[in-house]
Design an enzyme around this catalytic site. Sequence first.
Site, PDB file in Angstrom:
ATOM      1  N   ARG A   1     -19.977  -3.571 -18.208  1.00  0.00           N
ATOM      2  CA  ARG A   1     -18.802  -2.964 -18.845  1.00  0.00           C
ATOM      3  C   ARG A   1     -19.186  -1.647 -19.492  1.00  0.00           C
ATOM      4  NH1 ARG A   1     -15.174  -6.482 -22.679  1.00  0.00           N
ATOM      5  NH2 ARG A   1     -16.939  -6.330 -24.091  1.00  0.00           N
TER       6      ARG A   1
ATOM      7  N   THR B   1     -14.796   2.558 -22.286  1.00  0.00           N
ATOM      8  CA  THR B   1     -13.531   2.348 -21.553  1.00  0.00           C
ATOM      9  C   THR B   1     -13.276   0.873 -21.246  1.00  0.00           C
ATOM     10  OG1 THR B   1     -14.613   2.503 -19.414  1.00  0.00           O
ATOM     11  CG2 THR B   1     -13.857   4.567 -20.405  1.00  0.00           C
TER      12      THR B   1
ATOM     13  N   ASP C   1     -22.425 -11.262 -27.136  1.00  0.00           N
ATOM     14  CA  ASP C   1     -22.669 -10.725 -25.794  1.00  0.00           C
ATOM     15  C   ASP C   1     -23.503 -11.746 -25.017  1.00  0.00           C
ATOM     16  OD1 ASP C   1     -24.114  -9.368 -23.636  1.00  0.00           O
ATOM     17  OD2 ASP C   1     -23.132  -7.579 -24.406  1.00  0.00           O
TER      18      ASP C   1
ATOM     19  N   ASP D   1     -26.876 -10.524 -23.471  1.00  0.00           N
ATOM     20  CA  ASP D   1     -27.894 -10.272 -24.501  1.00  0.00           C
ATOM     21  C   ASP D   1     -28.412 -11.579 -25.086  1.00  0.00           C
ATOM     22  OD1 ASP D   1     -27.857  -7.555 -24.233  1.00  0.00           O
ATOM     23  OD2 ASP D   1     -26.459  -7.204 -25.881  1.00  0.00           O
TER      24      ASP D   1
HETATM   25  C1  PRP Z   1     -20.104  -9.376 -19.833  1.00  0.00           C
HETATM   26  C2  PRP Z   1     -19.778 -10.719 -19.221  1.00  0.00           C
HETATM   27  C3  PRP Z   1     -18.715 -10.359 -18.206  1.00  0.00           C
HETATM   28  C4  PRP Z   1     -17.996  -9.225 -18.879  1.00  0.00           C
HETATM   29  C5  PRP Z   1     -16.684  -9.741 -19.381  1.00  0.00           C
HETATM   30  O1  PRP Z   1     -20.945  -8.659 -19.023  1.00  0.00           O
HETATM   31  O2  PRP Z   1     -20.877 -11.368 -18.667  1.00  0.00           O
HETATM   32  O3  PRP Z   1     -19.251  -9.959 -16.958  1.00  0.00           O
HETATM   33  O4  PRP Z   1     -18.812  -8.784 -19.964  1.00  0.00           O
HETATM   34  O5  PRP Z   1     -15.929  -8.734 -19.941  1.00  0.00           O
HETATM   35  P1  PRP Z   1     -14.578  -8.224 -19.292  1.00  0.00           P
HETATM   36  O6  PRP Z   1     -13.750  -9.405 -18.974  1.00  0.00           O
HETATM   37  O7  PRP Z   1     -13.978  -7.359 -20.385  1.00  0.00           O
HETATM   38  O8  PRP Z   1     -14.896  -7.402 -18.078  1.00  0.00           O
HETATM   39  P2  PRP Z   1     -21.599  -7.255 -19.452  1.00  0.00           P
HETATM   40  O9  PRP Z   1     -20.774  -6.126 -18.968  1.00  0.00           O
HETATM   41  O10 PRP Z   1     -21.909  -7.273 -20.921  1.00  0.00           O
HETATM   42  O11 PRP Z   1     -22.897  -7.218 -18.579  1.00  0.00           O
HETATM   43  P3  PRP Z   1     -24.189  -8.166 -18.604  1.00  0.00           P
HETATM   44  O12 PRP Z   1     -23.783  -9.512 -18.060  1.00  0.00           O
HETATM   45  O13 PRP Z   1     -25.121  -7.456 -17.698  1.00  0.00           O
HETATM   46  O14 PRP Z   1     -24.686  -8.244 -20.015  1.00  0.00           O
HETATM   47  N1  URA Z   2     -18.688  -9.881 -22.714  1.00  0.00           N
HETATM   48  C1  URA Z   2     -19.449 -10.658 -23.494  1.00  0.00           C
HETATM   49  O1  URA Z   2     -20.609 -10.937 -23.168  1.00  0.00           O
HETATM   50  N2  URA Z   2     -18.929 -11.150 -24.630  1.00  0.00           N
HETATM   51  C2  URA Z   2     -17.670 -10.886 -25.014  1.00  0.00           C
HETATM   52  O2  URA Z   2     -17.235 -11.365 -26.076  1.00  0.00           O
HETATM   53  C3  URA Z   2     -16.887 -10.061 -24.185  1.00  0.00           C
HETATM   54  C4  URA Z   2     -17.417  -9.577 -23.037  1.00  0.00           C
END
Ligand code: PRP
Ligand code: URA
Length: 212
Positions: free
Chosen positions: A107, A111, A203, A206
């Site tokens: 993400r 944005t 997150d 993380d």
């Molecule tokens: C997180 C999560 C989803 C996304 C959800 O991933 O694992 O993929 O956010 O958010 P959304 O519904 O608003 O799109 P992130 O982008 O943090 O990436 P990561 O899994 O690599 O940490």
């Molecule tokens: N992605 C995450 O990992 N946590 C949230 O709360 C939203 C998006």
Amino acid sequence: MSSNSNITVIDHPLIQHKLTKMRDVNTSTAGFRRLLREISLLLCYEVTRNLELTTETIKTPMTEMSAPVLAGKKLVFASILRAGNGLLEGMLDLVPSARVAHVGLYRDHKTLEAIEYYFKAPQDISDRLVIVVDPMLATANSATAAIEKLKERGANNIRFLCLLAAPEGIEAFTKAQPEVPIYTAAIDSHLNEKGYIVPGLGDAGDRMYGTK
Ligand code: PRP
Ligand code: URA
């Protein structure tokens, strides 16, 4: 388990207990990963509950019998990287023959759009059930982008499995992907101004990998 049109909340007591431990800010990275793996087994059990069966003739040590086996082609599990892998691993323990797709998305923090950085999927997904996995459905931008990509590749029988969903994400997802059922362990209150689920668990990537 409670079902409302397109969304199924898998509220098994073991899942709810483990989810509470995962939400807890004091849970360690190792503990978080272990709990996610354990929960994924339970979620997988529910998301595959109504798979079609056929029969096969086998011989037990006692006699011949016609016994149930899964019908059709192998399933595809599509993991949205990174955090989707936390669900994927346990699901593969239960369905080791499943094929796997990886959709790399992150993400954009400003944005909240999903940015793609990787895509690899089996060629013949058009005649397989595809279960897309990601612990978090927040704005639904990532889930929608992943599913669009899988549809371009031919997927037409898709389910989405997550751990936590925000009402805003469910609404957006249902508009964008009305034919894709959502399975989740909980529906939380709302998204905050940064697009995080509240109360949520932070997150997910993380917390799984200790990157914060
Ligand atoms: C997180 C999560 C989803 C996304 C959800 O991933 O694992 O993929 O956010 O958010 P959304 O519904 O608003 O799109 P992130 O982008 O943090 O990436 P990561 O899994 O690599 O940490
Ligand atoms: N992605 C995450 O990992 N946590 C949230 O709360 C939203 C998006």
